[in-house]
Design an enzyme around this catalytic site. Structure first.
Site: not given
Ligand SMILES: Cc1cn([C@H]2C[C@H](O)[C@@H](COP(=O)(O)O)O2)c(=O)[nH]c1=O
Ligand SMILES: [Mg+2]
Length: 217
Positions: A155, A23, A21
């Site tokens: 995560d 983020d 992953d």
């Molecule tokens: C932590 C977090 C994430 N997001 C958004 C950013 C990414 O587009 C996804 C997370 O992607 P992952 O592949 O599951 O890591 O969600 C968000 O909008 N707000 C947040 O706090």
């Molecule tokens: Mg993530």
């Protein structure tokens, strides 16, 4: 720096497929958000990283401020994803996985629905921080359950319960700010970070398992 991925076509079925992953695992979304939030709102209180407790940062800010602060707009603004800091040990960790000839390594990340900045910047982030070769390994999907692999390093605590299919990968729950107190469940293994030796141990065990199928067939 030149990264050479071993030829995946030739030995695919003998390799352990590891999905990583972005983020919260490669890039520090929470730290990037906090930095930008404090720049934009220097007079407002903020949530320190060691008090983060929800996967989505905007949910916790919504609880604190209600609709008076638009946390979502920070995440959607230009250059937000591009400028995210690296998680400690991420580069070394990725290189150690990419260098294994028994591992097939991919980056598996979910784009925002509002994709305009996010998608390009995720590619640029990987190119800038890990090297251009790694951009060939990016899988963008909002449903990680449809991606095949042996392990997903992620995560998000409930990632294996989401999505349209039963996930085929084992979830290695990567510790970051918001999930530091989460106890692993549903067969997850929790990694303390990129330096956790358990990562290579579980891969070694999977390699042995895959090779043992060959021995009996
Ligand atoms: C932590 C977090 C994430 N997001 C958004 C950013 C990414 O587009 C996804 C997370 O992607 P992952 O592949 O599951 O890591 O969600 C968000 O909008 N707000 C947040 O706090
Ligand atoms: Mg993530």
């Amino acid at each position: 720096m030149m990264v050479i991925f071993p030829d995946s076509a030739k030995m695919f079925d003998k390799k352990v497929c590891v999905l990583v992953d972005m983020d919260g695992v490669l890039c520090d979304f929470d730290a990037g958000f906090l930095q930008r939030f404090r720049q934009m709102h220097p007079d407002l209180p903020f949530i320190p990283l060691d008090e983060r407790n929800s996967v989505y940062v905007e949910e916790q800010y919504m609880e604190m401020f209600g609709a008076s602060v638009d946390a979502r707009s920070i995440v959607e603004e230009k250059d937000f994803f591009l400028n995210l800091p690296k998680i400690e040990g991420a580069l070394k960790g990725m290189l150690s996985l990419a260098g294994r000839d028994d591992v097939n390594l991919f980056i598996c990340t979910s784009p925002l629905r509002k994709f305009e900045n996010c998608v390009l910047e995720k590619y640029r982030w990987v190119s800038n921080n890990l090297g251009k070769k790694f951009t060939e390994k990016i899988i963008l999907t909002r449903d990680k359950s449809v991606v095949n692999g042996h392990f997903l390093i992620d995560d998000k605590p409930d990632i294996s319960q989401q999505g349209s299919q039963v996930a085929r990968w084992k979830h290695l729950l990567f510790t970051t700010h918001h999930n530091r107190h989460v106890i692993p469940e549903n067969g997850q293994i929790k990694l303390s970070g990129w330096n956790d030796p358990v990562l290579h141990t579980v891969i070694d065990e999977k390699v042995k398992e895959i090779n043992s199928y060959d021995a009996v067939s």
